[in-house]
Design a protein around this motif. Structure first.
Motif, PDB file in Angstrom:
ATOM      1  N   THR A 227      13.528  13.374   6.469  1.00  0.00           N
ATOM      2  CA  THR A 227      15.037  14.153   6.586  1.00  0.00           C
ATOM      3  C   THR A 227      15.570  14.046   4.901  1.00  0.00           C
ATOM      4  N   ARG A 354      15.478  18.900  14.761  1.00  0.00           N
ATOM      5  CA  ARG A 354      16.465  17.602  13.936  1.00  0.00           C
ATOM      6  C   ARG A 354      16.565  15.869  14.859  1.00  0.00           C
ATOM      7  N   ASN A 359      14.440  18.149   8.885  1.00  0.00           N
ATOM      8  CA  ASN A 359      15.294  19.461   8.217  1.00  0.00           C
ATOM      9  C   ASN A 359      14.801  20.889   8.577  1.00  0.00           C
ATOM     10  N   THR A 374      24.462  23.815  10.345  1.00  0.00           N
ATOM     11  CA  THR A 374      24.757  22.353   9.616  1.00  0.00           C
ATOM     12  C   THR A 374      25.533  22.365   9.230  1.00  0.00           C
ATOM     13  N   GLU A 379      22.735  15.366   7.754  1.00  0.00           N
ATOM     14  CA  GLU A 379      21.453  15.286   8.117  1.00  0.00           C
ATOM     15  C   GLU A 379      20.525  15.014   9.047  1.00  0.00           C
ATOM     16  N   PRO A 380      19.643  15.699   9.426  1.00  0.00           N
ATOM     17  CA  PRO A 380      18.643  16.404   8.969  1.00  0.00           C
ATOM     18  C   PRO A 380      20.010  17.861   9.095  1.00  0.00           C
TER      19      PRO A 380
END
Length: 556
Positions: A227, A354, A359, A374, A379-380
């Motif tokens: 991540t 994810r 990522n 996103t 995150e991711p």
């Protein structure tokens, strides 16, 4: 009298000025094609460490680092095709070269902005001196009074000023330069604001991670490390990229006549993306996603889907299997799903990635895939990477382009339609109106339910009559994010986080270059591999290449 004479001359050559404007645009488009070609052309060193940092940042930059600057200089052209500006670069001072180098790496943008602002102040002073007084340059009325000597004496539009400048009016020429500089500064300032916002979000993320209290459930493991953005999954929209490479590269052929231009463009892109990491012994997360043969489920929904597309160029057809061989030579997994498009597979892998804490960077400029992007700071993450324009497409970029966030982009595309895919949409509703309506009503269904209450008569009629067409279009642009594993081919029994390239097989890769006739590229890569004195075998262990031939890669 002088002013009237200038007006007469301006009118007389207005048609010529319009022709000149068209020619300028034509030249601009050709220059753009040169830039695009450079994005696919080999950098001259087989993807060495001197390649633009944009390609390194694809693997190194997540939400924690500043974005890639949209105005980054494209990769250098091949040695056999010197840049039109090479004379300037050779004679430039070390300070100038340093500035250009910083700009090419996405740095130095503040210096560039300050330089433009200083130029704007200077040209403003020149205009005031020529006019003999200060006035509001942004007021058409005041500018017209200065240019024509009387109120409402004539237009101050771009074409008119170009005509006047061509007739010998230096003030008109200065005003054109002023406007161009001001527009450029506004763009730069907007980019600066976005960068500040992203850095704030990145700092907040770092602070949250630093102050987070470890728990039994959050004990670091291998997947938790993903991540951070240092090892994202790169999904290449291979089917779409082949076409971009084909139109960007010159028409190259092997000695047996097989076209190879798109293949070489693909090789150069991969070398910039991953060669440094492969030479360090790493195995980057990367996969190529292809469209499966035959129709997909969208053709069953709408038989005219993509029916307006022309046939595939005849010299591109034989390059599709060569791209597959390229993937095998580089050790890249090839993924597809029968009955689905590559976009659906990419969407599915992005969602699954994810969930596994990875990522995802999607190498594509496809607007449909922008729906996957996103929110900032999340995150991711999922971002798009456009290797030609050398930009990272995040939520802000999507909003700037479409007026809505990624989560509402499908609704906008359903309303406006998509001529590239023959998605009908509602005739008379363009992207701007569509985004304004979606923002006002929240989503497509909310808009269609409230269509009867829209005040504008024509717009109301279009929406009421086109409800079902809009719903059909929404189904066509919707990305499938849950393609079942039995449909996906190429990653059987492998988690998304495990989609990695094989270790670099130098001999296999050199054999592929030789098969394609990429002699210069092969020579450069041999130097990089440190095996200049060694010659690869005449055959290959993998059996991917059926026919050997010579030829050249045109110095690329």
């Amino acid at each position: 009298g002088v002013m009237r004479l200038q007006m007469v001359l301006a009118s007389a050559i207005l048609l010529r000025a319009r022709s000149f404007t068209f020619s300028s645009r034509f030249v601009s488009q050709n220059n753009r094609r040169i830039v695009i070609t450079r994005a696919f052309s080999d950098s001259g060193n087989g993807g060495s460490s001197e390649a633009p940092s944009f390609y390194d940042d694809i693997f190194e930059t997540g939400n924690n680092s500043p974005p890639i600057h949209p105005t980054s200089t494209p990769p250098s052209p091949p040695e056999s095709s010197p840049s039109p500006s090479s004379d300037f670069l050779n004679s430039a001072s070390s300070e100038t070269k340093s500035f250009l180098s910083a700009a090419s790496k996405g740095t130095g943008s503040r210096d560039f902005l300050e330089t433009q602002q200083e130029s704007l102040r200077a040209i403003t002073d020149e205009i005031y001196q020529m006019a003999g007084k200060e006035f509001n340059l942004n007021s058409p009325t005041q500018l017209g009074l200065v240019l024509y000597g009387i109120k409402n004496g004539g237009s101050t539009a771009k074409e008119t000023l170009e005509a006047m400048a061509g007739a010998g009016n230096p003030l008109a020429g200065k005003v054109l330069k002023y406007r161009a500089l001001k527009s450029s500064i506004k763009r730069q300032e907007k980019q600066e604001e976005r960068m500040v916002e992203r850095r704030k979000l990145a700092a907040q993320n770092e602070e949250r991670r630093a102050t987070a209290t470890p728990t039994a459930s959050s004990t670091p493991n291998l997947k938790d490390n993903f991540t951070s953005g240092r090892d994202p999954l790169l999904l290449i929209d291979a089917s779409a990229y082949i076409f971009r490479a084909y139109y960007a590269m010159p028409p190259l052929h092997r000695s047996d006549g097989t076209p190879t231009g798109a293949v070489l463009g693909f090789c150069n892109m991969l070398n910039r993306l991953v060669m440094e990491r492969l030479l360090r012994g790493e195995r980057p997360r990367l996969a190529m996603v292809f469209d499966a043969k035959g129709d997909n489920f969208r053709h069953k929904i709408y038989s005219e889907y993509k029916a307006n597309r022309p046939p595939c160029p005849i010299d591109l057809v034989p390059q599709f299997p060569l791209i597959r061989s390229l993937a095998s030579a580089y050790g890249v997994q090839q993924i597809e799903a029968s009955g689905y498009e590559a976009d659906d597979v990419i969407a599915t892998l992005s969602v699954r990635g994810r969930k596994e804490g990875v990522n995802v960077n999607v190498v594509s400029s496809d607007k449909d895939l922008m729906q996957l992007v996103t929110p900032m700071g999340e995150e991711p993450s999922v971002h798009l990477i456009d290797p030609m324009k050398q930009i990272r497409v995040d939520e802000n970029v999507v909003r700037d382009k479409w007026g809505v966030g990624p989560e509402k982009l499908g609704d906008v595309l359903a309303l406006a339609g998509d001529s590239a895919d023959n998605v009908p949409g509602i005739k008379g509703i363009g992207p701007k109106i569509a985004s304004a309506l979606i923002e006002e009503y929240g989503d497509l269904e909310g808009l269609l339910k409230g269509a009867e209450g829209i005040k504008q008569k024509k717009r109301r009629e279009l929406l009421v009559e086109g409800k079902e067409v809009a719903r059909l279009s929404r189904r066509l642009v919707e990305l499938v994010t849950d393609v079942s594993e039995e449909h996906i081919v190429g990653m059987e029994g492998v988690d998304v986080s495990e989609l990695r390239m094989e270790e670099l097989n130098e001999e296999r890769l050199l054999n592929f270059y030789e098969e394609m006739g990429f002699r210069d590229l092969r020579k450069r890569m041999k130097n990089r591999f440190g095996i200049e004195g060694r010659r690869p075998s005449t055959g290959t262990k993998t059996g991917y290449y059926k026919k050997k031939s010579g030829g050249g890669d045109g110095g690329r």
